[in-house]
Design an enzyme around this catalytic site. Structure first.
Site, PDB file in Angstrom:
ATOM      1  N   SER A 125      71.168  65.500  67.371  1.00  0.00           N
ATOM      2  CA  SER A 125      72.123  66.776  67.501  1.00  0.00           C
ATOM      3  C   SER A 125      71.748  67.630  66.265  1.00  0.00           C
ATOM      4  CB  SER A 125      73.646  66.189  67.389  1.00  0.00           C
ATOM      5  OG  SER A 125      74.458  67.494  67.303  1.00  0.00           O
ATOM      6  N   TYR A 149      80.437  61.159  63.515  1.00  0.00           N
ATOM      7  CA  TYR A 149      79.362  61.294  64.435  1.00  0.00           C
ATOM      8  C   TYR A 149      78.156  61.945  64.228  1.00  0.00           C
ATOM      9  CZ  TYR A 149      77.165  64.140  68.290  1.00  0.00           C
ATOM     10  OH  TYR A 149      76.411  64.616  69.248  1.00  0.00           O
ATOM     11  N   LYS A 153      74.299  59.405  64.263  1.00  0.00           N
ATOM     12  CA  LYS A 153      73.130  60.151  65.182  1.00  0.00           C
ATOM     13  C   LYS A 153      71.906  60.138  63.937  1.00  0.00           C
ATOM     14  CE  LYS A 153      74.196  61.385  69.185  1.00  0.00           C
ATOM     15  NZ  LYS A 153      73.704  60.694  70.388  1.00  0.00           N
TER      16      LYS A 153
HETATM   17  P1  NAD Z   1      78.425  62.999  77.993  1.00  0.00           P
HETATM   18  O1  NAD Z   1      79.537  62.744  77.534  1.00  0.00           O
HETATM   19  O2  NAD Z   1      78.639  64.170  79.185  1.00  0.00           O
HETATM   20  O3  NAD Z   1      77.232  62.130  78.514  1.00  0.00           O
HETATM   21  C1  NAD Z   1      76.993  60.830  77.937  1.00  0.00           C
HETATM   22  C2  NAD Z   1      77.214  59.956  78.926  1.00  0.00           C
HETATM   23  O4  NAD Z   1      77.175  58.702  78.266  1.00  0.00           O
HETATM   24  C3  NAD Z   1      78.544  59.759  79.649  1.00  0.00           C
HETATM   25  O5  NAD Z   1      78.073  59.744  81.041  1.00  0.00           O
HETATM   26  C4  NAD Z   1      78.932  58.582  79.004  1.00  0.00           C
HETATM   27  O6  NAD Z   1      79.911  57.874  80.190  1.00  0.00           O
HETATM   28  C5  NAD Z   1      77.884  57.578  78.819  1.00  0.00           C
HETATM   29  N1  NAD Z   1      78.295  56.721  77.785  1.00  0.00           N
HETATM   30  C6  NAD Z   1      79.036  56.622  76.781  1.00  0.00           C
HETATM   31  N2  NAD Z   1      79.152  55.539  76.057  1.00  0.00           N
HETATM   32  C7  NAD Z   1      78.248  54.672  76.689  1.00  0.00           C
HETATM   33  C8  NAD Z   1      77.593  53.155  76.802  1.00  0.00           C
HETATM   34  N3  NAD Z   1      78.125  52.525  75.498  1.00  0.00           N
HETATM   35  N4  NAD Z   1      76.908  52.696  77.618  1.00  0.00           N
HETATM   36  C9  NAD Z   1      76.407  53.527  78.694  1.00  0.00           C
HETATM   37  N5  NAD Z   1      76.900  54.647  78.669  1.00  0.00           N
HETATM   38  C10 NAD Z   1      77.756  55.321  77.962  1.00  0.00           C
HETATM   39  O7  NAD Z   1      77.679  64.108  76.847  1.00  0.00           O
HETATM   40  P2  NAD Z   1      76.597  65.053  76.846  1.00  0.00           P
HETATM   41  O8  NAD Z   1      76.842  66.218  76.584  1.00  0.00           O
HETATM   42  O9  NAD Z   1      75.664  64.885  78.238  1.00  0.00           O
HETATM   43  O10 NAD Z   1      75.507  64.335  75.952  1.00  0.00           O
HETATM   44  C11 NAD Z   1      74.639  63.385  75.975  1.00  0.00           C
HETATM   45  C12 NAD Z   1      73.981  62.994  74.477  1.00  0.00           C
HETATM   46  O11 NAD Z   1      73.633  64.188  74.003  1.00  0.00           O
HETATM   47  C13 NAD Z   1      74.994  62.206  73.798  1.00  0.00           C
HETATM   48  O12 NAD Z   1      74.209  61.347  73.322  1.00  0.00           O
HETATM   49  C14 NAD Z   1      75.364  63.522  72.649  1.00  0.00           C
HETATM   50  O13 NAD Z   1      75.736  62.864  71.436  1.00  0.00           O
HETATM   51  C15 NAD Z   1      74.094  64.304  72.609  1.00  0.00           C
HETATM   52  N6  NAD Z   1      74.433  65.756  71.962  1.00  0.00           N
HETATM   53  C16 NAD Z   1      75.391  66.287  72.840  1.00  0.00           C
HETATM   54  C17 NAD Z   1      75.702  67.924  72.562  1.00  0.00           C
HETATM   55  C18 NAD Z   1      76.310  68.597  73.362  1.00  0.00           C
HETATM   56  O14 NAD Z   1      77.060  69.515  72.957  1.00  0.00           O
HETATM   57  N7  NAD Z   1      76.833  68.181  74.642  1.00  0.00           N
HETATM   58  C19 NAD Z   1      74.925  68.264  71.413  1.00  0.00           C
HETATM   59  C20 NAD Z   1      74.023  67.479  70.727  1.00  0.00           C
HETATM   60  C21 NAD Z   1      73.583  66.300  71.158  1.00  0.00           C
HETATM   61  N1  UFG Z   2      85.646  77.431  68.686  1.00  0.00           N
HETATM   62  C1  UFG Z   2      86.712  78.266  68.887  1.00  0.00           C
HETATM   63  N2  UFG Z   2      87.811  77.868  69.817  1.00  0.00           N
HETATM   64  C2  UFG Z   2      87.789  76.641  70.698  1.00  0.00           C
HETATM   65  C3  UFG Z   2      86.584  76.041  70.600  1.00  0.00           C
HETATM   66  C4  UFG Z   2      85.433  76.473  69.603  1.00  0.00           C
HETATM   67  O1  UFG Z   2      86.970  79.282  68.410  1.00  0.00           O
HETATM   68  O2  UFG Z   2      88.579  76.313  71.220  1.00  0.00           O
HETATM   69  C5  UFG Z   2      84.668  77.972  67.789  1.00  0.00           C
HETATM   70  C6  UFG Z   2      84.499  76.973  66.902  1.00  0.00           C
HETATM   71  O3  UFG Z   2      84.921  77.305  65.870  1.00  0.00           O
HETATM   72  C7  UFG Z   2      82.740  77.283  66.523  1.00  0.00           C
HETATM   73  C8  UFG Z   2      82.309  77.674  67.803  1.00  0.00           C
HETATM   74  O4  UFG Z   2      83.383  78.078  68.753  1.00  0.00           O
HETATM   75  O5  UFG Z   2      82.644  78.444  65.793  1.00  0.00           O
HETATM   76  C9  UFG Z   2      81.717  76.605  68.777  1.00  0.00           C
HETATM   77  O6  UFG Z   2      82.335  75.333  68.470  1.00  0.00           O
HETATM   78  P1  UFG Z   2      82.010  74.163  69.567  1.00  0.00           P
HETATM   79  O7  UFG Z   2      83.096  73.168  69.497  1.00  0.00           O
HETATM   80  O8  UFG Z   2      81.757  74.441  70.962  1.00  0.00           O
HETATM   81  O9  UFG Z   2      80.745  73.536  69.012  1.00  0.00           O
HETATM   82  P2  UFG Z   2      80.360  72.961  67.725  1.00  0.00           P
HETATM   83  O10 UFG Z   2      79.102  73.896  66.927  1.00  0.00           O
HETATM   84  O11 UFG Z   2      81.292  72.835  66.648  1.00  0.00           O
HETATM   85  O12 UFG Z   2      79.750  71.380  68.119  1.00  0.00           O
HETATM   86  C10 UFG Z   2      78.700  71.539  69.147  1.00  0.00           C
HETATM   87  C11 UFG Z   2      79.305  69.946  69.417  1.00  0.00           C
HETATM   88  C12 UFG Z   2      78.616  68.791  68.698  1.00  0.00           C
HETATM   89  C13 UFG Z   2      77.022  69.303  68.340  1.00  0.00           C
HETATM   90  C14 UFG Z   2      77.136  70.535  67.923  1.00  0.00           C
HETATM   91  C15 UFG Z   2      75.452  70.631  67.613  1.00  0.00           C
HETATM   92  O13 UFG Z   2      80.746  69.622  69.715  1.00  0.00           O
HETATM   93  O14 UFG Z   2      78.877  67.341  69.131  1.00  0.00           O
HETATM   94  O15 UFG Z   2      77.562  71.475  68.877  1.00  0.00           O
HETATM   95  O16 UFG Z   2      75.131  72.037  67.486  1.00  0.00           O
HETATM   96  F1  UFG Z   2      76.654  68.012  67.445  1.00  0.00           F
END
Ligand code: NAD
Ligand code: UFG
Length: 339
Positions: A125, A149, A153
């Protein structure tokens, strides 16, 4: 047919990646413990692709089970999405975050070595960078994550780089995602947060569909063009494609690589709201509230290394992301729950 174990394959990014894998001749084998997803998401992938998916309920920390699945299906590679991802929650439950994200990666890597599988794509991330020293973030920007978090990572990244350096596992792609939003254009799969969404896009979409009365904007006094936070939003289908390209690359190029996946452009909260209003034809009532603890004013990616290494470039615009998010949300107002 190249089989790939996809941990967390029932989740938001995992389901979209399974669709792209199937389209490009890979066969995903999904393992998920459904802590943040539902088997219905996998059924939707099957409906969308016309293919039956092999899936298992299991925890990525179960080394024995992971090694068994890798052997049973003769997997060539692993894409490791399984993880916990809520920044705020990680400050209250650090043990769980390190257990799943860091120890889970350790357990999975051990299983891979036991099974003789040497290709891994890992979900990291942009949050590993922390407060920007310079922008856009390049992969060599210092790593100073500000939450458990982010540190869980970073620790997983360090472990994987050490395994690669030892020569035990050859091919590792660490992908640092910026802010994935949107959904598959079919409207069949999308993001379905369990509780009140923390992230901007699912919250906006739930306001538009009438599940929530207004959007709280966390801060309008940042040093950004309109005072609201700026992020690098990318379409989840573009993000999914990058995983397939990372696997393709392992066919001819070996060794570890770490890549930013973003568009290279920042959009403010108000830019997103405006684009979503246009895409949905719905008005999003707003309230300005104080800054959210731990938020960074602005960050975006330098994605040039991903283009150089994988030939990958995000193609969809913010308008595309909002249109597809709205298709998903308007067709599934309660997410997968209603199905
Ligand atoms: P998500 O929660 O939709 O998907 C994660 C999946 O992993 C879920 O289906 C959950 O049930 C499963 N899971 C959690 N713990 C587990 C375990 N111990 N064993 C097996 N399965 C398990 O999230 P996502 O948005 O699809 O994210 C996928 C990956 O990408 C994550 O590792 C997350 O940290 C990373 N990531 C997501 C974002 C984002 O904004 N969505 C940004 C950066 C990184
Ligand atoms: N925001 C609002 N109102 C809301 C939610 C968010 O104003 O209800 C704003 C936040 O303050 C920020 C922007 O929208 O300025 C984006 O916020 P998000 O929560 O959507 O995203 P973040 O950048 O805070 O974090 C996300 C994921 C993390 C990941 C990161 C990577 O939650 O897990 O992006 O870029 F690591």
């Amino acid at each position: 047919m190249t089989r790939v174990l996809v941990t967390g394959g029932a989740g938001y990014i995992g389901t979209h990646t399974c669709v792209e894998l199937l389209a490009r001749g890979y066969e995903p084998v999904v393992v998920d413990n459904f802590v943040n997803s539902t088997p219905e998401a996998i059924r939707r992938v099957s409906r969308l692709t016309g293919r039956t998916l092999t899936w298992y309920e299991g925890d990525v920390r179960d080394t024995g089970k992971m090694a068994h699945l890798l052997g049973k299906h003769e997997c060539r590679a692993v894409i490791h999405f399984a993880g916990l991802k809520a920044v705020g929650e990680s400050t209250e439950r650090p043990l769980d975050y390190y257990s799943v994200n860091t120890l889970g990666t350790h357990a999975l890597a051990s299983a891979m070595l036991d099974a003789g599988v040497h290709q891994l794509v890992f979900s990291s991330s942009a949050t590993v960078y922390g407060e920007p020293v310079f922008l856009p973030y390049t992969e060599s920007h210092p790593l100073q994550p500000t939450s458990p978090y982010g540190r869980s990572k970073q620790a997983a990244e360090m472990l994987l780089n050490d395994i690669a350096a030892s020569g035990a596992m050859r091919d590792i792609a660490i992908l640092r995602y910026f802010n994935p939003i949107g959904a598959h254009p079919s409207g069949l799969i999308g993001e379905d947060p369990n509780d009140v969404p923390n992230n901007l896009m699912p919250y906006v979409a739930q306001v538009a569909v009438g599940r929530r009365p207004f959007l709280n904007i966390w801060g309008n006094d940042y040093d950004t063009p309109d005072g609201t936070g700026v992020r690098d939003y990318l379409h989840v289908v573009d993000l999914a494609r990058a995983h397939v390209l990372a696997l393709d690359r392992f066919r001819h190029t070996h060794g570890p690589v770490t890549l930013n996946l973003g568009t290279g452009h920042g959009s403010s909260v108000l830019d997103v709201v405006k684009a979503f209003e246009e895409a949905s034809g719905r008005r999003i009532p707003l309230r300005f509230e104080p800054r959210r603890a731990g938020d960074i004013a602005a960050f975006w990616a330098d994605p040039s290394l991903a283009e150089e290494t994988l030939g990958w470039k995000a193609e969809n615009t913010l308008e595309d992301m909002c249109r597809d998010q709205w298709t998903w949300q308007s067709r599934n107002p309660l997410g997968y729950e209603a199905a």
